[in-house]
Design a protein around this motif. Structure first.
Motif, PDB file in Angstrom:
ATOM      1  N   THR A  39       0.837  -1.210   0.000  1.00  0.00           N
ATOM      2  CA  THR A  39       0.000   0.000   0.000  1.00  0.00           C
ATOM      3  C   THR A  39       0.872   1.260   0.000  1.00  0.00           C
ATOM      4  N   SER A  40       1.886   1.275   0.868  1.00  0.00           N
ATOM      5  CA  SER A  40       2.782   2.434   0.940  1.00  0.00           C
ATOM      6  C   SER A  40       3.528   2.624  -0.380  1.00  0.00           C
ATOM      7  N   SER A  41       3.963   1.519  -0.986  1.00  0.00           N
ATOM      8  CA  SER A  41       4.707   1.622  -2.244  1.00  0.00           C
ATOM      9  C   SER A  41       3.820   2.113  -3.382  1.00  0.00           C
ATOM     10  N   PHE A  42       2.529   1.777  -3.335  1.00  0.00           N
ATOM     11  CA  PHE A  42       1.601   2.267  -4.357  1.00  0.00           C
ATOM     12  C   PHE A  42       1.400   3.779  -4.213  1.00  0.00           C
ATOM     13  N   PHE A  43       1.138   4.232  -3.002  1.00  0.00           N
ATOM     14  CA  PHE A  43       0.920   5.667  -2.795  1.00  0.00           C
ATOM     15  C   PHE A  43       2.227   6.459  -2.892  1.00  0.00           C
ATOM     16  N   GLY A  44       3.351   5.764  -2.763  1.00  0.00           N
ATOM     17  CA  GLY A  44       4.640   6.427  -2.919  1.00  0.00           C
ATOM     18  C   GLY A  44       5.165   6.369  -4.336  1.00  0.00           C
ATOM     19  N   SER A  45       4.332   5.886  -5.266  1.00  0.00           N
ATOM     20  CA  SER A  45       4.668   5.799  -6.708  1.00  0.00           C
ATOM     21  C   SER A  45       5.875   4.906  -6.982  1.00  0.00           C
ATOM     22  N   ILE A  46       6.048   3.894  -6.144  1.00  0.00           N
ATOM     23  CA  ILE A  46       7.095   2.905  -6.377  1.00  0.00           C
ATOM     24  C   ILE A  46       6.532   1.731  -7.173  1.00  0.00           C
ATOM     25  N   VAL A  47       5.288   1.396  -6.900  1.00  0.00           N
ATOM     26  CA  VAL A  47       4.606   0.276  -7.559  1.00  0.00           C
ATOM     27  C   VAL A  47       3.290   0.768  -8.151  1.00  0.00           C
ATOM     28  N   ASP A  48       3.023   0.433  -9.420  1.00  0.00           N
ATOM     29  CA  ASP A  48       1.736   0.816 -10.010  1.00  0.00           C
ATOM     30  C   ASP A  48       0.684  -0.233  -9.656  1.00  0.00           C
ATOM     31  N   LEU A  49      -0.569   0.038 -10.039  1.00  0.00           N
ATOM     32  CA  LEU A  49      -1.685  -0.805  -9.613  1.00  0.00           C
ATOM     33  C   LEU A  49      -1.568  -2.232 -10.153  1.00  0.00           C
ATOM     34  N   LEU A  50      -1.210  -2.380 -11.423  1.00  0.00           N
ATOM     35  CA  LEU A  50      -1.087  -3.710 -12.016  1.00  0.00           C
ATOM     36  C   LEU A  50      -0.007  -4.523 -11.309  1.00  0.00           C
ATOM     37  N   SER A  51       1.128  -3.899 -11.065  1.00  0.00           N
ATOM     38  CA  SER A  51       2.225  -4.605 -10.394  1.00  0.00           C
ATOM     39  C   SER A  51       1.851  -4.989  -8.971  1.00  0.00           C
ATOM     40  N   ALA A  52       1.079  -4.126  -8.295  1.00  0.00           N
ATOM     41  CA  ALA A  52       0.617  -4.438  -6.936  1.00  0.00           C
ATOM     42  C   ALA A  52      -0.246  -5.696  -6.953  1.00  0.00           C
ATOM     43  N   PHE A  53      -1.137  -5.796  -7.942  1.00  0.00           N
ATOM     44  CA  PHE A  53      -1.983  -6.989  -8.052  1.00  0.00           C
ATOM     45  C   PHE A  53      -1.157  -8.230  -8.394  1.00  0.00           C
ATOM     46  N   ILE A  54      -0.111  -8.057  -9.194  1.00  0.00           N
ATOM     47  CA  ILE A  54       0.773  -9.197  -9.523  1.00  0.00           C
ATOM     48  C   ILE A  54       1.486  -9.683  -8.267  1.00  0.00           C
ATOM     49  N   LEU A  55       1.957  -8.760  -7.442  1.00  0.00           N
ATOM     50  CA  LEU A  55       2.615  -9.138  -6.194  1.00  0.00           C
ATOM     51  C   LEU A  55       1.652  -9.885  -5.264  1.00  0.00           C
ATOM     52  N   ILE A  56       0.437  -9.391  -5.178  1.00  0.00           N
ATOM     53  CA  ILE A  56      -0.576 -10.060  -4.353  1.00  0.00           C
ATOM     54  C   ILE A  56      -0.907 -11.436  -4.943  1.00  0.00           C
ATOM     55  N   GLY A  57      -1.020 -11.499  -6.270  1.00  0.00           N
ATOM     56  CA  GLY A  57      -1.289 -12.772  -6.938  1.00  0.00           C
ATOM     57  C   GLY A  57      -0.178 -13.781  -6.702  1.00  0.00           C
TER      58      GLY A  57
END
Length: 284
Positions: A39-57
């Protein structure tokens, strides 16, 4: 010289805590820490939404691998884990911008420059592997602890002498001002993750595949060691051969102890000895 921002603390401190507590705390605690980091990396523009879902997947596939009773599904999930781990450890997801904290720094006068990234993709892979895929560390007997100490001492000595003889490094004792950030990132972002993958995943799976053969453990040791060596190929053939020897040594330590902590700390022991007493990372 070193660029640490507040967002980096929010992203990476939870992951370090998750790595430390993977076999001690209830599983929901590391999961909360991973969620905080993503979550922090998404709001910090380190990880985009698609990549966040890939990490969760990726984490979901690791969970299914650990809990399924279906052999065919476990095989499929293991292939997905293998493929995605290579993608994450190779930083192939363009939606992840790993922050660089050390930029072209020279630890030794005769060495190539060194840069260090905080690789969220690689670390999250390591946390999920340790949580769900790597077998729970077993208590190590006194005899096997002694064997592990001796092998660690032996391979550190032999490989560093060998590398010096071949001209890849020189004796260069030093206490760098960056030793603490280097040590923290090397232990948690390199040693924990690589040992979880090469020993806890690859070696375990190869042993399982060849378990009907008498010397399946040797096959697993060599394949794990060679795979570990190959990731060092960008540093040259000599470096790759040395890394392969190290990988096989770490694999044997894991075989004897059945405890992932042993190859992690043996790996770090080698890296720390190399860093403090020799040219780092290698002669240019």
């Amino acid at each position: 010289m070193i660029d640490i921002q507040f967002i980096h603390i929010l992203v990476f401190v939870p992951l370090i805590i998750a790595l430390i507590s993977f076999n001690k705390a209830p599983k929901y605690i590391p999961l909360i820490l991973i969620s905080t980091s993503i979550t922090s990396s998404f709001f910090g523009s380190i990880v985009d939404l698609l990549s966040a879902f890939i990490l969760i997947g990726y984490g979901l596939v690791c969970y299914l691998y650990a809990t399924t009773q279906n052999k065919r599904f476990q095989t499929v999930s293991s292939l997905i884990i293998l493929s995605l781990t290579i993608v994450l450890m190779s930083h192939m997801l363009t939606g992840i911008i790993n922050p660089k904290i050390i930029d072209d720094y020279y630890f030794s006068k005769d060495a190539v420059s060194f840069s260090k990234y905080l690789n969220i993709d690689k670390v999250i892979a390591g946390v999920f592997l340790l949580l769900y895929v790597v077998p729970k560390p077993k208590k190590v007997s006194y005899e096997n602890n002694i064997i592990a100490v001796l092998i660690t001492t032996l391979f550190i000595s032999i490989t560093l002498i060998f590398a010096t003889y071949l001209g890849k490094i020189n004796i260069d004792p030093k206490v760098s001002e960056l030793i603490i950030p280097w040590a923290l990132t090397n232990l948690f972002f390199t040693c924990y993750v690589e040992e979880a993958f090469f020993r806890g995943f690859i070696q375990e799976n190869i042993t399982s595949i060849f378990n009907k053969y008498k010397y399946s453990f040797l096959i697993a040791i060599f394949i794990s060691g060679i795979a570990f060596g190959l990731i060092h190929l960008p540093a040259g053939l000599i470096y790759t051969c040395i890394a392969t020897i190290i990988g096989c040594s770490l694999a044997y330590i894991y075989y004897k102890t059945k405890n992932i902590h042993w190859p992690i700390f043996a790996h770090f022991g080698f890296n720390l000895t190399h860093f403090v007493f020799f040219t780092y990372p290698y002669i240019r």
